[in-house]
Motif scaffolding. Structure first.
Motif, PDB file in Angstrom:
ATOM      1  N   ARG A   1      30.683  43.734  32.832  1.00  0.00           N
ATOM      2  CA  ARG A   1      31.613  42.611  32.982  1.00  0.00           C
ATOM      3  C   ARG A   1      32.050  42.497  34.434  1.00  0.00           C
ATOM      4  NH1 ARG A   1      33.214  40.696  28.082  1.00  0.00           N
ATOM      5  NH2 ARG A   1      32.868  42.059  26.275  1.00  0.00           N
ATOM      6  N   ARG A   2      32.036  41.282  34.940  1.00  0.00           N
ATOM      7  CA  ARG A   2      32.531  40.983  36.285  1.00  0.00           C
ATOM      8  C   ARG A   2      33.292  39.670  36.227  1.00  0.00           C
ATOM      9  NH1 ARG A   2      27.409  39.270  37.088  1.00  0.00           N
ATOM     10  NH2 ARG A   2      27.587  39.459  34.833  1.00  0.00           N
ATOM     11  N   ALA A   3      33.980  39.325  37.274  1.00  0.00           N
ATOM     12  CA  ALA A   3      34.684  38.047  37.329  1.00  0.00           C
ATOM     13  C   ALA A   3      33.836  37.023  38.071  1.00  0.00           C
ATOM     14  CB  ALA A   3      36.031  38.209  38.028  1.00  0.00           C
ATOM     15  N   PHE A   4      34.067  35.750  37.748  1.00  0.00           N
ATOM     16  CA  PHE A   4      33.505  34.671  38.540  1.00  0.00           C
ATOM     17  C   PHE A   4      34.130  34.691  39.933  1.00  0.00           C
ATOM     18  CE2 PHE A   4      32.427  32.484  34.497  1.00  0.00           C
ATOM     19  CZ  PHE A   4      31.155  32.030  34.823  1.00  0.00           C
ATOM     20  N   LEU A   5      33.487  34.053  40.871  1.00  0.00           N
ATOM     21  CA  LEU A   5      34.098  33.831  42.176  1.00  0.00           C
ATOM     22  C   LEU A   5      35.123  32.706  42.070  1.00  0.00           C
ATOM     23  CD1 LEU A   5      30.951  33.889  44.503  1.00  0.00           C
ATOM     24  CD2 LEU A   5      32.726  35.650  44.341  1.00  0.00           C
TER      25      LEU A   5
ATOM     26  N   LEU B   1      23.416  36.360  33.716  1.00  0.00           N
ATOM     27  CA  LEU B   1      22.559  36.994  34.716  1.00  0.00           C
ATOM     28  C   LEU B   1      23.357  38.033  35.485  1.00  0.00           C
ATOM     29  CD1 LEU B   1      20.444  34.178  36.462  1.00  0.00           C
ATOM     30  CD2 LEU B   1      19.703  35.816  34.739  1.00  0.00           C
ATOM     31  N   MET B   2      22.663  39.096  35.906  1.00  0.00           N
ATOM     32  CA  MET B   2      23.322  40.103  36.726  1.00  0.00           C
ATOM     33  C   MET B   2      23.359  39.640  38.172  1.00  0.00           C
ATOM     34  SD  MET B   2      25.002  42.778  36.865  1.00  0.00           S
ATOM     35  CE  MET B   2      25.657  43.695  38.235  1.00  0.00           C
ATOM     36  N   PHE B   3      24.498  39.881  38.822  1.00  0.00           N
ATOM     37  CA  PHE B   3      24.761  39.495  40.211  1.00  0.00           C
ATOM     38  C   PHE B   3      26.074  40.207  40.553  1.00  0.00           C
ATOM     39  CE2 PHE B   3      25.667  36.304  43.605  1.00  0.00           C
ATOM     40  CZ  PHE B   3      24.401  36.262  44.195  1.00  0.00           C
ATOM     41  N   PRO B   4      26.430  40.368  41.821  1.00  0.00           N
ATOM     42  CA  PRO B   4      27.726  41.011  42.110  1.00  0.00           C
ATOM     43  C   PRO B   4      28.911  40.316  41.440  1.00  0.00           C
ATOM     44  CG  PRO B   4      26.385  40.973  44.082  1.00  0.00           C
ATOM     45  CD  PRO B   4      25.648  40.170  43.051  1.00  0.00           C
ATOM     46  N   SER B   5      28.888  38.984  41.361  1.00  0.00           N
ATOM     47  CA  SER B   5      29.914  38.228  40.640  1.00  0.00           C
ATOM     48  C   SER B   5      29.307  37.687  39.353  1.00  0.00           C
ATOM     49  CB  SER B   5      30.435  37.077  41.507  1.00  0.00           C
ATOM     50  OG  SER B   5      29.373  36.180  41.821  1.00  0.00           O
ATOM     51  N   GLN B   6      30.170  37.178  38.471  1.00  0.00           N
ATOM     52  CA  GLN B   6      29.665  36.590  37.220  1.00  0.00           C
ATOM     53  C   GLN B   6      28.754  35.405  37.548  1.00  0.00           C
ATOM     54  OE1 GLN B   6      30.244  37.404  33.667  1.00  0.00           O
ATOM     55  NE2 GLN B   6      28.414  36.153  33.852  1.00  0.00           N
TER      56      GLN B   6
ATOM     57  N   CYS C   1      35.793  42.615  46.959  1.00  0.00           N
ATOM     58  CA  CYS C   1      35.096  43.008  45.733  1.00  0.00           C
ATOM     59  C   CYS C   1      36.031  43.749  44.781  1.00  0.00           C
ATOM     60  CB  CYS C   1      33.884  43.869  46.066  1.00  0.00           C
ATOM     61  SG  CYS C   1      32.469  42.963  46.728  1.00  0.00           S
ATOM     62  N   ARG C   2      36.859  44.619  45.338  1.00  0.00           N
ATOM     63  CA  ARG C   2      37.782  45.395  44.507  1.00  0.00           C
ATOM     64  C   ARG C   2      38.815  44.478  43.857  1.00  0.00           C
ATOM     65  NH1 ARG C   2      39.974  48.042  48.276  1.00  0.00           N
ATOM     66  NH2 ARG C   2      41.813  46.695  48.419  1.00  0.00           N
ATOM     67  N   ASP C   3      39.472  43.652  44.653  1.00  0.00           N
ATOM     68  CA  ASP C   3      40.558  42.823  44.146  1.00  0.00           C
ATOM     69  C   ASP C   3      40.057  41.651  43.313  1.00  0.00           C
ATOM     70  OD1 ASP C   3      42.265  44.531  45.431  1.00  0.00           O
ATOM     71  OD2 ASP C   3      42.659  43.221  47.134  1.00  0.00           O
ATOM     72  N   ALA C   4      38.843  41.184  43.597  1.00  0.00           N
ATOM     73  CA  ALA C   4      38.276  40.058  42.852  1.00  0.00           C
ATOM     74  C   ALA C   4      37.514  40.501  41.619  1.00  0.00           C
ATOM     75  CB  ALA C   4      37.362  39.238  43.762  1.00  0.00           C
ATOM     76  N   ARG C   5      37.462  41.804  41.362  1.00  0.00           N
ATOM     77  CA  ARG C   5      36.816  42.401  40.194  1.00  0.00           C
ATOM     78  C   ARG C   5      35.325  42.066  40.150  1.00  0.00           C
ATOM     79  NH1 ARG C   5      39.602  40.206  36.289  1.00  0.00           N
ATOM     80  NH2 ARG C   5      37.916  39.465  34.965  1.00  0.00           N
TER      81      ARG C   5
END
Length: 350
Positions: A155-159, A273-278, A87-91
């Motif tokens: 803001r988050r990154a895609f998987l 949509l909100m989710f841990p990843s984009q 999670c940390r490294d994948a933003r």
């Protein structure tokens, strides 16, 4: 001696700045050569990947870490320390105590094993607020917007694709597995958010529509290409505030264009949509047209707003929020603005 110390300190500062610059250059180079960027160019060769999506490319795309995490998901051997590092490294945002309206406001409904979703959210329409009628678009007219088209989702990154492809489908029955993947505990705010996202993504589209919830850049490109072809362009709201305005004041219509597309032409709308990843909720719709307008905010800024006008709402549920907000019957034309991070894809092929 003092001059030597000062000179050494100066060189240390210069080296720190150069090192930081090199790190940014390397990171930018890695993203530009990421598999997701290459896939985008192959799938949609006529449109450069938008900056918003480029910024959401996973920083671990194509890395050994992504491969190892995908393997761990496939084997069901995911441990909290592994997820935390990924999670940390994948933003990503794998926090349990996340308070983002409207996901965590109001009541929630509890499902199996303590998982829940926001009770009031039944369709993607429940995330739409700023409804209006085309007749409202007159130069100098005042319009009330809930948050001036600000998007509260962080803001988050895609998987990376290989990780996204390993995840179980986004359904409520798979919610416990998804929560385990991102190390999210039961009865937490993020569990409710994930429950809402999976509930929306598993619901069937309306007749005549098609729907997908892409969790990777590649999946987004493939859905858009499948629905509209390879010659597309992006329309999106710009200039919305980074934070919700503290003082609520109407915006003023400065200029606008109606019916910029042929009425009824197929388009793809992707809602953030909100989710841990984009994550996006994308649906292909017909019987629409796009409206764009320059809106002057009270703080002196200008918002370039993009809106969708649905020409026929007969297929919408009778409790759709637009009917109450606009005091119109089901079937009547209804428009709504899109938030800053939503995306509207249209074809350029005539």
């Amino acid at each position: 001696m003092n001059s030597l110390v000062a000179m050494a300190g100066c060189w240390t500062s210069v080296m720190a700045i150069l090192l930081g610059f090199l790190v940014m250059v390397v990171a930018a180079t890695q993203v530009s050569h990421a598999p997701a960027i290459s896939h985008w160019g192959e799938t949609l060769p006529t449109v450069t990947i938008p900056s918003a999506l480029r910024g959401s490319v996973s920083p671990v795309d194509g890395s050994v870490m992504a491969t190892r995490f995908a393997t761990a998901i496939a084997r069901g051997a995911i441990f909290p320390a592994t997820t935390a590092a990924f999670c940390r490294d994948a933003r990503l945002m794998c926090e349990e105590d996340v308070n983002i309206s409207p996901y965590t406001s109001g009541a929630s409904i509890v499902g199996e094993k303590g998982t829940s979703r926001a009770l009031g959210i039944k369709t993607i329409n429940d995330f739409q607020f700023d409804f209006f009628l085309e007749d409202y678009l007159v130069k100098g007219a005042k319009m009330n917007l809930v948050e001036n088209l600000h998007d509260p989702i962080p803001r988050r990154a895609f998987l990376p694709k290989e990780v996204a492809d390993t995840l179980p489908p986004l359904t409520t029955s798979n919610l416990p597995k998804l929560m385990q993947t991102f190390n999210i505990g039961e009865n937490t705010k993020m569990a409710t958010i994930m429950g809402t996202a999976t509930y929306l993504c598993e619901n069937p589209p309306l007749p005549g529509e098609d729907r997908a919830c892409p969790t990777s850049v590649e999946a987004m490109a493939e859905f858009v290409s499948f629905q509209l072809g390879r010659e597309v362009k992006l329309l999106a709201t710009r200039g919305a505030p980074e934070a919700a305005p503290v003082i609520k004041k109407p915006v003023t219509v400065v200029d606008f264009s109606k019916g910029s597309l042929d009425e009824g032409k197929k388009i793809v709308i992707c809602h953030n949509l909100m989710f841990p990843s984009q994550l996006y909720y994308c649906h292909q719709v017909t019987g629409t047209k796009v409206v764009q307008a320059s809106l002057a905010a009270a703080d002196g800024s200008t918002i370039h707003g993009v809106a969708i006008c649905h020409l026929d709402t007969n297929m919408w549920a009778s409790e759709h929020p637009a009917f109450a907000a606009l005091k119109i019957p089901r079937g009547a034309e209804a428009c709504h603005w899109t938030a800053q991070n939503d995306m509207i894809w249209v074809t350029t092929h005539q």
